[in-house]
Design a protein around this motif. Sequence first.
Motif, PDB file in Angstrom:
ATOM      1  N   SER A  76       0.829  -1.214   0.000  1.00  0.00           N
ATOM      2  CA  SER A  76       0.000   0.000   0.000  1.00  0.00           C
ATOM      3  C   SER A  76       0.860   1.259   0.000  1.00  0.00           C
ATOM      4  O   SER A  76       0.593   2.228   0.737  1.00  0.00           O
ATOM      5  CB  SER A  76      -0.957   0.007   1.193  1.00  0.00           C
ATOM      6  OG  SER A  76      -1.799  -1.119   1.172  1.00  0.00           O
ATOM      7  N   ILE A  77       1.869   1.283  -0.856  1.00  0.00           N
ATOM      8  CA  ILE A  77       2.808   2.410  -0.906  1.00  0.00           C
ATOM      9  C   ILE A  77       2.104   3.695  -1.343  1.00  0.00           C
ATOM     10  O   ILE A  77       2.271   4.755  -0.733  1.00  0.00           O
ATOM     11  CB  ILE A  77       3.980   2.110  -1.858  1.00  0.00           C
ATOM     12  CG1 ILE A  77       4.715   0.825  -1.430  1.00  0.00           C
ATOM     13  CG2 ILE A  77       4.935   3.295  -1.914  1.00  0.00           C
ATOM     14  CD1 ILE A  77       5.332   0.872  -0.074  1.00  0.00           C
ATOM     15  N   LYS A  78       1.282   3.615  -2.397  1.00  0.00           N
ATOM     16  CA  LYS A  78       0.620   4.821  -2.906  1.00  0.00           C
ATOM     17  C   LYS A  78      -0.346   5.404  -1.881  1.00  0.00           C
ATOM     18  O   LYS A  78      -0.413   6.632  -1.702  1.00  0.00           O
ATOM     19  CB  LYS A  78      -0.125   4.496  -4.209  1.00  0.00           C
ATOM     20  CG  LYS A  78       0.791   4.219  -5.393  1.00  0.00           C
ATOM     21  CD  LYS A  78      -0.015   3.986  -6.664  1.00  0.00           C
ATOM     22  CE  LYS A  78       0.911   3.734  -7.844  1.00  0.00           C
ATOM     23  NZ  LYS A  78       0.143   3.482  -9.111  1.00  0.00           N
ATOM     24  N   GLN A  79      -1.092   4.542  -1.217  1.00  0.00           N
ATOM     25  CA  GLN A  79      -2.039   5.030  -0.210  1.00  0.00           C
ATOM     26  C   GLN A  79      -1.307   5.711   0.941  1.00  0.00           C
ATOM     27  O   GLN A  79      -1.751   6.741   1.462  1.00  0.00           O
ATOM     28  CB  GLN A  79      -2.889   3.872   0.321  1.00  0.00           C
ATOM     29  CG  GLN A  79      -3.886   3.300  -0.678  1.00  0.00           C
ATOM     30  CD  GLN A  79      -3.241   2.274  -1.613  1.00  0.00           C
ATOM     31  OE1 GLN A  79      -2.023   2.060  -1.597  1.00  0.00           O
ATOM     32  NE2 GLN A  79      -4.060   1.653  -2.445  1.00  0.00           N
ATOM     33  N   GLN A  80      -0.164   5.163   1.316  1.00  0.00           N
ATOM     34  CA  GLN A  80       0.609   5.777   2.395  1.00  0.00           C
ATOM     35  C   GLN A  80       1.242   7.092   1.952  1.00  0.00           C
ATOM     36  O   GLN A  80       1.442   7.991   2.784  1.00  0.00           O
ATOM     37  CB  GLN A  80       1.695   4.821   2.875  1.00  0.00           C
ATOM     38  CG  GLN A  80       1.169   3.635   3.659  1.00  0.00           C
ATOM     39  CD  GLN A  80       2.287   2.712   4.099  1.00  0.00           C
ATOM     40  OE1 GLN A  80       2.849   2.869   5.177  1.00  0.00           O
ATOM     41  NE2 GLN A  80       2.618   1.756   3.260  1.00  0.00           N
ATOM     42  N   THR A  81       1.551   7.203   0.676  1.00  0.00           N
ATOM     43  CA  THR A  81       2.124   8.448   0.171  1.00  0.00           C
ATOM     44  C   THR A  81       1.165   9.606   0.394  1.00  0.00           C
ATOM     45  O   THR A  81       1.559  10.684   0.873  1.00  0.00           O
ATOM     46  CB  THR A  81       2.458   8.316  -1.325  1.00  0.00           C
ATOM     47  OG1 THR A  81       3.388   7.239  -1.508  1.00  0.00           O
ATOM     48  CG2 THR A  81       3.066   9.602  -1.865  1.00  0.00           C
ATOM     49  N   GLU A  82      -0.099   9.399   0.080  1.00  0.00           N
ATOM     50  CA  GLU A  82      -1.106  10.440   0.301  1.00  0.00           C
ATOM     51  C   GLU A  82      -1.325  10.669   1.787  1.00  0.00           C
ATOM     52  O   GLU A  82      -1.475  11.810   2.239  1.00  0.00           O
ATOM     53  CB  GLU A  82      -2.413  10.058  -0.390  1.00  0.00           C
ATOM     54  CG  GLU A  82      -2.309   9.984  -1.908  1.00  0.00           C
ATOM     55  CD  GLU A  82      -1.746  11.254  -2.518  1.00  0.00           C
ATOM     56  OE1 GLU A  82      -2.223  12.358  -2.152  1.00  0.00           O
ATOM     57  OE2 GLU A  82      -0.801  11.162  -3.330  1.00  0.00           O
ATOM     58  N   LYS A 105       1.551  12.798   3.367  1.00  0.00           N
ATOM     59  CA  LYS A 105       1.436  14.244   3.115  1.00  0.00           C
ATOM     60  C   LYS A 105       0.481  14.889   4.114  1.00  0.00           C
ATOM     61  O   LYS A 105       0.790  15.925   4.716  1.00  0.00           O
ATOM     62  CB  LYS A 105       0.927  14.489   1.695  1.00  0.00           C
ATOM     63  CG  LYS A 105       1.885  14.107   0.593  1.00  0.00           C
ATOM     64  CD  LYS A 105       1.237  14.318  -0.767  1.00  0.00           C
ATOM     65  CE  LYS A 105       2.113  13.847  -1.897  1.00  0.00           C
ATOM     66  NZ  LYS A 105       1.442  13.990  -3.223  1.00  0.00           N
ATOM     67  N   ASP A 128       9.446   8.279  -3.681  1.00  0.00           N
ATOM     68  CA  ASP A 128       8.519   9.414  -3.587  1.00  0.00           C
ATOM     69  C   ASP A 128       8.398   9.908  -2.147  1.00  0.00           C
ATOM     70  O   ASP A 128       8.103  11.088  -1.911  1.00  0.00           O
ATOM     71  CB  ASP A 128       7.133   9.026  -4.099  1.00  0.00           C
ATOM     72  CG  ASP A 128       7.085   8.884  -5.613  1.00  0.00           C
ATOM     73  OD1 ASP A 128       8.058   9.291  -6.274  1.00  0.00           O
ATOM     74  OD2 ASP A 128       6.076   8.362  -6.130  1.00  0.00           O
ATOM     75  N   TRP A 129       8.603   9.011  -1.204  1.00  0.00           N
ATOM     76  CA  TRP A 129       8.513   9.435   0.199  1.00  0.00           C
ATOM     77  C   TRP A 129       9.601  10.438   0.544  1.00  0.00           C
ATOM     78  O   TRP A 129       9.385  11.343   1.357  1.00  0.00           O
ATOM     79  CB  TRP A 129       8.601   8.227   1.129  1.00  0.00           C
ATOM     80  CG  TRP A 129       7.396   7.337   1.054  1.00  0.00           C
ATOM     81  CD1 TRP A 129       6.240   7.574   0.349  1.00  0.00           C
ATOM     82  CD2 TRP A 129       7.215   6.078   1.701  1.00  0.00           C
ATOM     83  NE1 TRP A 129       5.349   6.531   0.520  1.00  0.00           N
ATOM     84  CE2 TRP A 129       5.915   5.610   1.355  1.00  0.00           C
ATOM     85  CE3 TRP A 129       8.000   5.308   2.544  1.00  0.00           C
ATOM     86  CZ2 TRP A 129       5.408   4.395   1.818  1.00  0.00           C
ATOM     87  CZ3 TRP A 129       7.504   4.096   3.013  1.00  0.00           C
ATOM     88  CH2 TRP A 129       6.212   3.648   2.650  1.00  0.00           C
ATOM     89  N   LYS A 136      11.117   1.798  -4.765  1.00  0.00           N
ATOM     90  CA  LYS A 136       9.655   1.875  -4.710  1.00  0.00           C
ATOM     91  C   LYS A 136       9.157   2.972  -3.778  1.00  0.00           C
ATOM     92  O   LYS A 136       7.992   3.385  -3.870  1.00  0.00           O
ATOM     93  CB  LYS A 136       9.078   0.526  -4.268  1.00  0.00           C
ATOM     94  CG  LYS A 136       9.169  -0.565  -5.316  1.00  0.00           C
ATOM     95  CD  LYS A 136       8.474  -1.842  -4.839  1.00  0.00           C
ATOM     96  CE  LYS A 136       8.515  -2.924  -5.901  1.00  0.00           C
ATOM     97  NZ  LYS A 136       7.840  -4.169  -5.450  1.00  0.00           N
ATOM     98  N   ILE A 137      10.016   3.424  -2.860  1.00  0.00           N
ATOM     99  CA  ILE A 137       9.565   4.433  -1.900  1.00  0.00           C
ATOM    100  C   ILE A 137      10.308   5.754  -2.060  1.00  0.00           C
ATOM    101  O   ILE A 137      10.312   6.590  -1.148  1.00  0.00           O
ATOM    102  CB  ILE A 137       9.721   3.915  -0.447  1.00  0.00           C
ATOM    103  CG1 ILE A 137      11.156   3.472  -0.173  1.00  0.00           C
ATOM    104  CG2 ILE A 137       8.754   2.761  -0.192  1.00  0.00           C
ATOM    105  CD1 ILE A 137      11.402   3.085   1.289  1.00  0.00           C
TER     106      ILE A 137
END
Length: 414
Positions: free
Chosen positions: A265-271, A274, A304-305, A301-302
């Motif tokens: 759930s990388i994308k969900q955690q990215t939002e 923020k 963006d974090w 993969k992370i």
Amino acid sequence: MNRKDTMWIIIFAVVIVAAVLGMQWYSKGDSNTKENPVVVSTISEDSTTSRAFTWQTDNPNLSAKLQIVKGKDTSFEGDEILNFEGTTTSLVLDNGATVGVHKVEATGLTPGSVYQYRVGDGSEEGWSDPLTFETAPEEEDFSFIYATDSQGETQSDFELWKNTMDQAFTMFPDASFVVHAGDFVEDSGSDDAWNYFLEESTSWISRIPIVPVIGNNDVMDDKFERFASYFYTPDNGASKLRGTETNYSFDYGSAHIAVLNTEGSIKQQTEWLKEDLSSTDKEWKLVAMHRPVYGGNMYKKIQDWAEIFDEYEVDLVLQGHNHEYSRSYPLQQGEITGDGSDLIRNHEGTVYVVANASGPKFNEKKEDQFYHKIHFQNNKQMFAGITIRGKTLTYQAYDVDCKLLDVFSIEHEE
């Protein structure tokens, strides 16, 4: 009776005595496991007025109840008892047995206060022996311990973890909590491994809260259920990870700490990240996660974090996974900032650390990268202590012999 017959009688007697002692040991062990389970203490979203507890029993039909009384030398009688009830779920172990997973949160407590507590099913004979804990004070300054990758299989493996933590508490006796940056065990499906971890943590884990971070080895069949059965963390993470105990945040003193799950759930955690970092007004912003953005190597993969850490001026990222020691220069937008010293000033950049390992496994040192300020493999268990005093954060990393191997400070403007 000849000498040979006498010897056989003696041997037979020794075997019988050993068997009886063994039966008594197992009986006592079973009783203690049932009546006095290892209770895992974790931080709730409000660390000053609440605390969460998790324990397991061999009966999934038992209630999850908690009694608390303020003070050190008090009894569980009278009108001063605080009663709380939580949830019980069932978990099937690798040996086919079903256990009860019990979780309770205590709320409405007084900041900076010592409490006695006991857990059980509420019956007269169903309570554990009394345990103690202390809520976080309202003051801003504190220290905590950071370690990672206990990752054991056998009891002797986790004796290394115990020794590491014994030394950590020797160096930081006032630590408010312990961050474990993941890979608690080698095989998340191993009931024995988890039991060894808990047994070797009993000197502190019911009293001092652990901040658990899930690692890749803590995942079982691409699910987080087994990991979640040992911890009770704030239920404020990304919606897709609610109930997994793997993505959450909390405040402690002057710090905001976000815990991330690098295994899904990388994308969900990215939002979520923020929103989480933008909503805090705490002086210090820290992140804990397992796979590193900047460690012995990089987990793409992370990446963006890292941009979010830059945007919201995260001071320090605590990582694991590499089983070697590394500390980055302060980084901003993928580039080194600052003057190269061990003092980072005024949000020059985020520092990323990996505190080697706290268990039996060490990896060969990887190639040095441009971002490495310090990078080595000493093949010894390690831990670090992080101390926050006003506008200064101090990080100190030690090996298991309590030899100081790395130290740096981060300062904010007055």
